[in-house]
Design an enzyme around this catalytic site. Structure first.
Site, mmCIF file in Angstrom:
data_model
loop_
_atom_site.group_PDB
_atom_site.id
_atom_site.type_symbol
_atom_site.label_atom_id
_atom_site.label_comp_id
_atom_site.label_asym_id
_atom_site.label_seq_id
_atom_site.Cartn_x
_atom_site.Cartn_y
_atom_site.Cartn_z
ATOM 1 N N PHE A 121 -24.607 -35.011 43.815
ATOM 2 C CA PHE A 121 -24.007 -33.951 44.629
ATOM 3 C C PHE A 121 -25.095 -32.906 44.826
ATOM 4 C CE2 PHE A 121 -21.967 -29.754 44.677
ATOM 5 C CZ PHE A 121 -20.875 -29.904 45.520
ATOM 6 N N LEU A 123 -26.209 -29.587 46.362
ATOM 7 C CA LEU A 123 -25.855 -28.320 46.996
ATOM 8 C C LEU A 123 -26.940 -27.262 46.742
ATOM 9 C CD1 LEU A 123 -23.653 -26.629 48.478
ATOM 10 C CD2 LEU A 123 -22.639 -26.167 46.241
ATOM 11 N N ALA A 128 -30.530 -20.613 46.962
ATOM 12 C CA ALA A 128 -29.059 -20.698 47.023
ATOM 13 C C ALA A 128 -28.551 -21.352 45.748
ATOM 14 C CB ALA A 128 -28.618 -21.481 48.256
ATOM 15 N N SER A 130 -26.051 -19.468 42.698
ATOM 16 C CA SER A 130 -24.665 -18.977 42.654
ATOM 17 C C SER A 130 -24.181 -18.668 44.068
ATOM 18 C CB SER A 130 -24.591 -17.710 41.792
ATOM 19 O OG SER A 130 -25.026 -17.985 40.480
ATOM 20 N N ARG A 266 -22.193 -31.950 1.089
ATOM 21 C CA ARG A 266 -23.335 -31.171 0.609
ATOM 22 C C ARG A 266 -22.914 -30.210 -0.511
ATOM 23 N NH1 ARG A 266 -28.849 -30.300 0.213
ATOM 24 N NH2 ARG A 266 -29.402 -28.111 0.599
ATOM 25 N N ILE A 336 -24.006 -24.454 9.414
ATOM 26 C CA ILE A 336 -23.440 -25.162 8.243
ATOM 27 C C ILE A 336 -24.424 -26.214 7.725
ATOM 28 C CG2 ILE A 336 -21.588 -26.773 7.557
ATOM 29 C CD1 ILE A 336 -19.704 -25.005 9.335
ATOM 30 N N GLU A 362 -22.343 -25.858 37.700
ATOM 31 C CA GLU A 362 -21.041 -25.790 38.403
ATOM 32 C C GLU A 362 -20.423 -24.394 38.296
ATOM 33 O OE1 GLU A 362 -18.707 -29.377 38.131
ATOM 34 O OE2 GLU A 362 -20.588 -30.446 37.737
HETATM 35 C C1 LIG Z 1 -29.501 -29.484 34.365
HETATM 36 C C2 LIG Z 1 -28.932 -28.953 35.643
HETATM 37 C C3 LIG Z 1 -28.168 -29.781 36.435
HETATM 38 C C4 LIG Z 1 -27.668 -29.326 37.645
HETATM 39 N N1 LIG Z 1 -26.986 -30.194 38.457
HETATM 40 C C5 LIG Z 1 -26.675 -29.803 39.725
HETATM 41 C C6 LIG Z 1 -26.139 -30.741 40.672
HETATM 42 O O1 LIG Z 1 -25.917 -31.911 40.346
HETATM 43 N N2 LIG Z 1 -25.917 -30.320 41.940
HETATM 44 C C7 LIG Z 1 -26.154 -29.042 42.357
HETATM 45 O O2 LIG Z 1 -25.940 -28.744 43.519
HETATM 46 N N3 LIG Z 1 -26.639 -28.110 41.472
HETATM 47 C C8 LIG Z 1 -26.916 -28.462 40.183
HETATM 48 N N4 LIG Z 1 -27.434 -27.560 39.279
HETATM 49 C C9 LIG Z 1 -27.623 -26.178 39.705
HETATM 50 C C10 LIG Z 1 -26.657 -25.197 39.035
HETATM 51 O O3 LIG Z 1 -25.358 -25.377 39.525
HETATM 52 C C11 LIG Z 1 -27.203 -23.768 39.244
HETATM 53 O O4 LIG Z 1 -28.360 -23.662 38.427
HETATM 54 C C12 LIG Z 1 -26.185 -22.702 38.905
HETATM 55 O O5 LIG Z 1 -25.120 -22.708 39.823
HETATM 56 C C13 LIG Z 1 -26.794 -21.300 38.875
HETATM 57 O O6 LIG Z 1 -27.613 -21.062 39.982
HETATM 58 P P1 LIG Z 1 -29.102 -20.507 39.737
HETATM 59 O O7 LIG Z 1 -29.737 -21.373 38.730
HETATM 60 O O8 LIG Z 1 -29.770 -20.365 41.054
HETATM 61 O O9 LIG Z 1 -28.888 -19.077 39.084
HETATM 62 P P2 LIG Z 1 -28.687 -17.691 39.862
HETATM 63 O O10 LIG Z 1 -27.608 -17.819 40.883
HETATM 64 O O11 LIG Z 1 -30.013 -17.175 40.289
HETATM 65 O O12 LIG Z 1 -28.119 -16.776 38.675
HETATM 66 C C14 LIG Z 1 -28.975 -16.149 37.715
HETATM 67 C C15 LIG Z 1 -28.113 -15.221 36.872
HETATM 68 O O13 LIG Z 1 -27.505 -14.213 37.681
HETATM 69 C C16 LIG Z 1 -26.099 -14.254 37.534
HETATM 70 N N5 LIG Z 1 -25.461 -13.924 38.824
HETATM 71 C C17 LIG Z 1 -25.765 -14.427 40.050
HETATM 72 N N6 LIG Z 1 -24.943 -13.915 40.959
HETATM 73 C C18 LIG Z 1 -24.083 -13.088 40.307
HETATM 74 C C19 LIG Z 1 -22.984 -12.269 40.700
HETATM 75 N N7 LIG Z 1 -22.592 -12.147 41.986
HETATM 76 N N8 LIG Z 1 -22.345 -11.532 39.741
HETATM 77 C C20 LIG Z 1 -22.736 -11.626 38.444
HETATM 78 N N9 LIG Z 1 -23.749 -12.391 38.011
HETATM 79 C C21 LIG Z 1 -24.426 -13.108 38.928
HETATM 80 C C22 LIG Z 1 -25.787 -15.664 37.087
HETATM 81 O O14 LIG Z 1 -24.522 -15.754 36.419
HETATM 82 C C23 LIG Z 1 -26.968 -15.948 36.171
HETATM 83 O O15 LIG Z 1 -26.721 -15.376 34.911
HETATM 84 C C24 LIG Z 1 -27.910 -27.983 38.044
HETATM 85 C C25 LIG Z 1 -28.664 -27.141 37.218
HETATM 86 C C26 LIG Z 1 -29.197 -27.611 36.047
HETATM 87 C C27 LIG Z 1 -30.047 -26.684 35.210
#
Ligand SMILES: Cc1cc2nc3c(=O)[nH]c(=O)nc-3n(C[C@H](O)[C@H](O)[C@H](O)COP(=O)(O)OP(=O)(O)OC[C@H]3O[C@@H](n4cnc5c(N)ncnc54)[C@H](O)[C@@H]3O)c2cc1C
Length: 380
Positions: A121, A123, A128, A130, A266, A336, A362
């Site tokens: 999937f 996205l 892009a 969050s 233990r 533990i 997600e």
């Molecule tokens: C191992 C792994 C597997 C993944 N698998 C998939 C996949 O299969 N498909 C896919 O599409 N994506 C995948 N992802 C991506 C994942 O969904 C994103 O990393 C996640 O949604 C966060 O986006 P970002 O890393 O860009 O963080 P950012 O959006 O940059 O966020 C950084 C920080 O800011 C905070 N933040 C951002 N916006 C706000 C807000 N409006 N209010 C408060 N806090 C906020 C976040 O909570 C976080 O703490 C994967 C990621 C990893 C590491």
């Protein structure tokens, strides 16, 4: 009101548990160490009927969202690295097809997954995460084809997927209304796999870049209506949050079980750790966290089954609580085990690493809380 699984669900749980005890758990540490993707285990899962769980019967499926949640919990208990391959292939990547695909798309792609196809999937992009509506991968129509250009990052199963559900915009100035959903087969010209991430955990599973470079797909590969891709993506993610809650729950249960066994065995100061009140309190908190996570997770699964789609608030509650409960449980499990818990000789070290991502992918915990708060407050 009934908090018990049905007899059928109990039999299914016992079957999955037995499969995991034979085919997954004994190899989980080795797969974590070698980081090799065990293709054969996915084929065995398909052979055992586990890849048909929760798909509609008319396409060869059986079970429902509750049995899918049971499978996700049990597989995660054995290996979260295998469960992410499973839950993305059957759940996250397939919800857009199951919920919005036409008859031909459903029968073609669901059949492939039931037979053990791995799916991704795609996205997330560099700018892009969050804020998924900010995605920059473009599509344009050229005759009977759509041409995709752009790059996705962090895509689970990216290295192995036979096909990918993905999202692109016709015109970024349209915001979320410009986004449409597509399915892209792996052998399509212009599609390639980029950088393989070196991750903290989930080692048997890949997370990669995916590149669309003048990638031409037939117009028949659009999923649902044009311009509805943002909603299609969010509906799939809502449903899949229940899978991640179950994944966190499975990891937490495994960490709890390991800690209980160790505490009974233990001895320090001439007594078992289990007789020390400090350890007992940790065990009590772990057991309570797991129970609460299980109740929220199965309530969300039950509501998804009953209503035909995941309720955003309850799915977010299950995901944020179960993932953070798993964090607390894995932390205490390592504590533990003392110094031994910090070594690769004991599985709690792996659970601790594997758990961390459940609070991030997600939708981060912050995004889950935002979803819950908007529903509670009735604000956009
Ligand atoms: C191992 C792994 C597997 C993944 N698998 C998939 C996949 O299969 N498909 C896919 O599409 N994506 C995948 N992802 C991506 C994942 O969904 C994103 O990393 C996640 O949604 C966060 O986006 P970002 O890393 O860009 O963080 P950012 O959006 O940059 O966020 C950084 C920080 O800011 C905070 N933040 C951002 N916006 C706000 C807000 N409006 N209010 C408060 N806090 C906020 C976040 O909570 C976080 O703490 C994967 C990621 C990893 C590491």
């Amino acid at each position: 009101m009934d908090f018990e699984f049905t007899e059928e669900q109990k039999m299914f749980q016992a079957m999955v548990r037995d499969f995991c005890a034979r085919e997954i758990e004994p190899h989980a540490a080795e797969w974590d160490e070698t980081k090799e993707f065990p293709h054969e285990v996915i084929k065995k899962m398909a052979g055992a009927g586990l890849c048909a769980v929760h798909f509609p019967e008319q396409y060869g499926g059986n079970g429902d969202e509750i049995t899918f949640t049971i499978a996700n919990e049990e597989i995660s208990r054995a290996s979260a690295g295998i469960s992410v391959v499973y839950l993305v292939s059957l759940g996250l990547a397939m919800y857009p097809i199951v919920m919005h695909g036409n008859e031909q798309q459903k029968s073609h792609y669901i059949t492939r997954v039931i037979n053990g196809a791995i799916v991704a999937f795609a996205l997330t992009e560099a700018m892009a995460g969050s804020d998924v509506a900010a995605l920059d991968t473009k599509y344009a129509r050229e005759g009977d084809y759509y041409v995709l250009n752009g790059q996705k990052i962090f895509i689970s199963n990216g290295a192995e997927a036979e096909f990918v559900t993905t999202f692109a915009t016709k015109d970024k100035s349209l915001g979320y209304r410009g986004i449409s959903a597509f399915v892209v087969d792996r052998d399509t010209k212009g599609f390639s796999v980029g950088k393989l991430e070196r991750k903290m955990g989930l080692h048997p599973a890949s997370a990669t870049e995916l590149i669309f470079d003048d990638c031409r797909i037939p117009v028949a590969n659009m999923l649902g209506e044009e311009g509805k891709g943002f909603r299609i993506a969010l509906e799939g993610i809502d449903a899949s949050r229940v899978s991640i809650a179950a994944q966190a729950l499975g990891i937490a249960q495994a960490a709890h079980d390991a800690a209980v066994a160790y505490a009974k065995e233990r001895k320090q100061f001439d007594t078992e750790l289990a007789r020390l009140q400090a350890i007992q309190w940790m065990i009590a908190d772990m057991a309570t966290d797991i129970d609460a996570a299980r109740l929220l997770t199965y309530r969300a699964a039950w509501l998804t089954h009953k209503e035909g789609h995941a309720p955003p608030k309850e799915a977010a509650m299950a995901k944020v609580f179960a993932s953070e409960a798993a964090h607390r449980v894995c932390h205490k499990a390592v504590q533990i085990f003392g110094g031994y818990g910090y070594t690769k000789d004991f599985a709690v070290e792996r659970y601790y690493r594997d758990q961390r991502i459940t609070e991030i992918y997600e939708g981060t915990s912050e995004m889950q809380r935002w979803t819950i708060a908007r529903q509670v407050l009735g604000v956009k």
